[in-house]
Design an enzyme around this catalytic site. Structure first.
Site, PDB file in Angstrom:
ATOM      1  N   MET A  14       0.841  -1.193   0.000  1.00  0.00           N
ATOM      2  CA  MET A  14       0.000   0.000   0.000  1.00  0.00           C
ATOM      3  C   MET A  14       0.878   1.246   0.000  1.00  0.00           C
ATOM      4  SD  MET A  14      -2.759  -1.369   2.783  1.00  0.00           S
ATOM      5  CE  MET A  14      -3.735   0.133   2.730  1.00  0.00           C
ATOM      6  N   CYS A 105      -2.205  -0.448  -9.524  1.00  0.00           N
ATOM      7  CA  CYS A 105      -2.369   0.841  -8.859  1.00  0.00           C
ATOM      8  C   CYS A 105      -3.440   1.671  -9.576  1.00  0.00           C
ATOM      9  CB  CYS A 105      -1.054   1.608  -8.818  1.00  0.00           C
ATOM     10  SG  CYS A 105      -1.194   3.222  -8.010  1.00  0.00           S
TER      11      CYS A 105
END
Length: 340
Positions: A14, A105
């Site tokens: 993340m 992403c």
């Protein structure tokens, strides 16, 4: 809930959240099987060593692992096959033991610059990137893996992109069960991961919206995957991987994660981050983490409300305590690694 066979659990990469300290803290109890770094952005040149080391300080260790030995995989993001291959080789020379490629992403800035999920609009581009990195790393004896979403705007190319990654040489594939357009909005389409798994021969790993043990069971049931990758769920409940592994071993449910354990993780994080970041930034990062916790825990929600306007670090940490003595005694010995 029917018990299922043991499966591996990874920690998702993340951006801006899962850094070296977070990886170390969340893997300290040994329940995670591997972790993945935030992506290293590759454009058209070989990056200097300091860039890799900033994203993955674990490269300094012979095994490229967290302090308790959990493997750390280095993730690259880009669209130029040759540049990615050259940087993958450089990463291996610096100590990387596995390289992961980011095709998932959803950030607009990343996608505008032809990275992440933007490549999912053309399966051939996915193939070329994976193939180039695979061919560069195979002589060095390490694998390339990939992480994708179900598509860019829709799911029409989900199967084709997954097949392209496998054809390119990916050793395994993590699938986040939403498109780029869907972002992180529920629901996660775990059944679509099942369609992909049925078409591939390499391991497929389910990712997306696994917040609880019940979610884990549903994700495995609908996807048919043995392995999963946890992201926000591990921030919301630092015992999530532990409770999954405990259930796998015993069929029993651990009690709810006590506030004392959550506060201990947050405090340990602050103590380590304050050594190299300004206190106001550390407070901001703590609020970000506590915000993830509050949606799944009433005490975390109360603490967040009380602390959301705090700007001084010590005052914030004081607000995480005191905890009730019986809460302390209910902890099951969460192991916090205090050293890199």
């Amino acid at each position: 809930m029917t018990q299922v066979a043991n499966g591996r659990i990874g920690l998702a990469p993340m951006e801006g959240v899962i850094d070296v300290v977070t990886r170390d803290l969340l893997s300290a109890d040994g329940a995670l099987d591997w972790t993945v770094t935030e992506f290293v952005r590759v454009v058209d040149a070989r990056l200097p060593a300091r860039v890799f080391l900033r994203h993955c300080p674990e490269l300094k260790h012979a095994t490229c692992a967290t302090s308790n030995g959990t493997p750390v995989h280095l993730q690259l993001l880009g669209s130029d096959p040759e540049a990615l291959a050259a940087n993958a080789v450089h990463a291996e020379a610096l100590g990387a033991r596995q390289v992961d490629l980011n095709f998932g992403c959803p950030a607009k800035t990343v996608n505008r610059h032809d990275g992440g999920a933007s490549l999912l609009r053309d399966p051939e581009r996915v193939y070329r990137v994976v193939r180039a990195v695979h061919e560069a790393l195979t002589p060095l004896g390490i694998d390339v893996t990939a992480k994708v979403r179900l598509g860019f705007d829709d799911k029409q190319l989900a199967l084709a992109c997954a097949e392209a990654a496998e054809a390119g040489g990916a050793a395994s594939l993590v699938v986040h069960a939403r498109t780029r357009r869907e972002g992180y909005r529920p629901p996660a389409h775990w059944e679509w991961i099942g369609r992909i798994r049925a078409r591939l021969t390499i391991p497929v790993i389910a990712n997306g919206d696994i917040w609880t043990l019940e979610d884990y069971w549903k994700a495995r049931t609908l996807s048919g995957c043995t392995d999963v990758m946890l992201g926000r769920g591990m921030l919301a409940d630092p015992w999530l991987a532990r409770r999954i592994k405990h259930w796998q071993r015993t069929g029993e449910h651990l009690p709810e994660t006590p506030w004392a354990a959550r506060a201990e993780v947050l405090t340990a994080y602050a103590q380590r981050m304050r050594m190299h970041l300004p206190e106001k930034i550390v407070v901001s990062l703590l609020k970000q983490w506590l915000n993830q916790m509050r949606g799944r825990d009433d005490e975390a929600a109360r603490r967040f409300t009380a602390l959301r306007r705090r700007t001084e670090l010590q005052a914030f940490l004081d607000g995480l305590t005191p905890v009730m003595q019986d809460d302390i005694s209910s902890r099951q010995g969460i192991a916090i690694g205090m050293n890199d």
